[in-house]
Design a protein around this motif. Structure first.
Motif, mmCIF file in Angstrom:
data_model
loop_
_atom_site.group_PDB
_atom_site.id
_atom_site.type_symbol
_atom_site.label_atom_id
_atom_site.label_comp_id
_atom_site.label_asym_id
_atom_site.label_seq_id
_atom_site.Cartn_x
_atom_site.Cartn_y
_atom_site.Cartn_z
ATOM 1 N N HIS A 158 0.845 -1.190 0.000
ATOM 2 C CA HIS A 158 0.000 0.000 0.000
ATOM 3 C C HIS A 158 0.884 1.244 0.000
ATOM 4 O O HIS A 158 1.934 1.265 0.644
ATOM 5 N N ASP A 174 -4.082 0.856 -2.480
ATOM 6 C CA ASP A 174 -3.676 -0.538 -2.635
ATOM 7 C C ASP A 174 -2.966 -0.705 -3.977
ATOM 8 O O ASP A 174 -3.581 -0.673 -5.040
ATOM 9 N N ASP A 191 -8.122 4.022 -1.465
ATOM 10 C CA ASP A 191 -8.755 2.900 -0.769
ATOM 11 C C ASP A 191 -9.102 3.228 0.674
ATOM 12 O O ASP A 191 -9.984 2.601 1.264
ATOM 13 N N ALA A 192 -8.401 4.175 1.246
ATOM 14 C CA ALA A 192 -8.680 4.618 2.608
ATOM 15 C C ALA A 192 -8.111 6.017 2.769
ATOM 16 O O ALA A 192 -7.298 6.476 1.956
ATOM 17 N N ALA A 233 -5.504 -0.594 5.334
ATOM 18 C CA ALA A 233 -6.746 0.073 4.961
ATOM 19 C C ALA A 233 -7.479 0.670 6.161
ATOM 20 O O ALA A 233 -8.514 1.313 5.991
ATOM 21 N N SER A 234 -6.923 0.466 7.365
ATOM 22 C CA SER A 234 -7.548 1.009 8.574
ATOM 23 C C SER A 234 -6.497 1.685 9.448
ATOM 24 O O SER A 234 -6.235 1.254 10.579
#
Length: 450
Positions: A158, A174, A191-192, A233-234
């Motif tokens: 990422h 990503d 993606d985030a 992603a978090s």
């Protein structure tokens, strides 16, 4: 009162937002975060962008070996061949800045990730003589007052991207999505997004631990804003170090050097440029961030003939730190200078030597690999240094490729911003330039471990 630096045209305005409290506890008592030397840079960067890389400045674009000191009768060089070149137009950018790299673990393809005003461009350089722009992640916001800064690092396939643009936060992308690209360059979405910051100058990642270190942000007094990215992603806030004020760049590692007390700990080596009154305290700062909720300051040392503490990299054995000051050439009239810090005692770092290149350009980003260092020095291009004698306080230049042949002035008028060499294809170095885009180069030097 909360103060924030913003640019307007060629200058800097300090805009005070009355009655505004820090938006989160990790603002760390934020009062003022000074910019990098933006006033000089902004004016010259605007001129670069306005020129938009005149057509004749972009030729040539294909393979050009270094022959008798020149590549393609255009670029001065010594021991470095040009494999390929993509212009700003090729990248879909009006101005390019920072870059990083990624190797796809599944396909083994190498990619250059190039930041610019409009966003981040992804370039497949698996065939280094025939690079392909596969797509772009647009900027989270476009801020016309701060268009030029973007920084990228990678962890767990990422990309993590920050910017001085407000409110940009940190984008997460990503990179495995690049596998599916064919035909014309794609436009991606993020993606985030991490909104624990409004803006930042830089981000560093320790891939061994899965933490990102955002610096020069509007939080933590501009110091280390730590983010847990083990789940990319978090991303989540992990800690803050504000004790040394503004940090312009950092390298955070699991320490394996000679100072036995700290082996196995996570240590950050910081280029620290903290504003005090009308001046700036330029230091090398070392912080133990093993415990994210209780980081420990180990050292903070100044140095002679300082201008603006900018960036640096450890040698492979973690005994020495090669450090660049972005304004010493301007303020003190020295040639392009790299300081060699002896960091064998993490609580008492000391400059044990300086290397002044024959050029007069401003140094920007330097990265080590084995026994060499790759230095992006604005108007004098990529310089390759032999680091095998750093214990004696010495470096030596062994190769170079000048991506800005116009001059070697101590200015921000053009040239290289950064470089990346840790691709699967050994011996390949990608170089980002503000006015000419991306170069893929091949130095003819050995990079054995030192």
């Amino acid at each position: 009162m909360r103060a924030r630096w913003m640019t307007a045209g060629a200058g800097i305005l300090l805009v005070a937002v009355l009655g505004a409290a820090p938006s989160a506890a990790h603002d760390g008592g934020f009062h003022e975060v000074q910019p990098p030397p933006m006033e000089m840079q902004q004016k010259e960067f605007e001129a670069v962008a306005a020129a938009d890389a005149e057509e004749d400045s972009n030729a040539p674009r294909g393979f050009a070996p270094c022959i008798r000191g020149m590549a393609a009768d255009t670029y001065p060089c010594d021991g470095v061949d040009m494999l390929s070149h993509l212009t700003l137009d090729d990248l879909g950018l009006s101005f390019a800045n920072d870059m990083w790299g990624w190797t796809d673990p599944a396909t083994k393809k190498d990619y250059a990730l190039v930041g610019g005003t409009e966003g981040t461009a992804f370039v497949d350089i698996s065939d280094p003589k025939r690079p392909r722009h596969v797509g772009t992640l647009p900027a989270h916001v476009l801020d016309e007052n701060r268009p030029f800064w973007r920084d990228i690092k990678v962890h767990d396939d990422h990309a993590f991207i920050v910017s001085e643009q407000i409110p940009h936060g940190m984008q997460v992308f990503d990179l495995t999505r690049l596998r599916d690209t064919t035909g014309e360059p794609a436009t991606f979405d993020e993606d985030a997004h991490y909104d624990g910051i409004d803006r930042a100058h830089n981000v560093a990642v320790n891939e061994d631990t899965g933490f990102a270190y955002v610096v020069g942000s509007d939080t933590c007094e501009g110091g280390l804003h730590m983010v847990d990215i083990t789940a990319p992603a978090s991303p989540s806030f992990a800690g803050c170090f504000a004790g040394h004020g503004y940090i312009h760049d950092t390298q955070c590692v699991i320490y394996e050097g000679p100072d036995a007390k700290y082996r196995g700990n996570e240590i950050c080596f910081n280029s620290n440029a903290h504003r005090v009154g009308d001046g700036i305290e330029n230091r090398l700062s070392i912080v133990d961030v093993t415990e994210k909720d209780a980081p420990v300051a180990l050292a903070r040392e100044d140095y002679a003939e300082d201008g603006y503490s900018h960036q640096g990299s450890l040698t492979a054995d973690q005994r020495y730190f090669l450090h660049g000051d972005e304004l010493d050439e301007v303020d003190h009239g020295v040639n392009t200078r790299t300081r060699i810090w002896d960091v064998r005692d993490l609580t008492a770092p000391d400059v044990n030597g300086t290397f002044d290149n024959e050029t007069t350009s401003i140094d920007h980003n330097i990265y080590t690999e084995g026994s060499v260092a790759y230095a992006s020095n604005y108007t004098s291009g990529l310089r390759v240094y032999d680091t095998s004698e750093v214990a004696s306080g010495e470096l030596s230049e062994v190769a170079f490729f000048d991506v800005y042949p116009e001059n070697d002035n101590a200015t921000f008028e053009g040239g290289t911003w950064s470089n990346y060499s840790h691709f699967r294809q050994k011996g390949i170095v990608a170089v980002s330039t503000m006015d000419r885009g991306l170069f893929v180069l091949q130095p003819r030097v050995s990079r054995s471990a030192n």
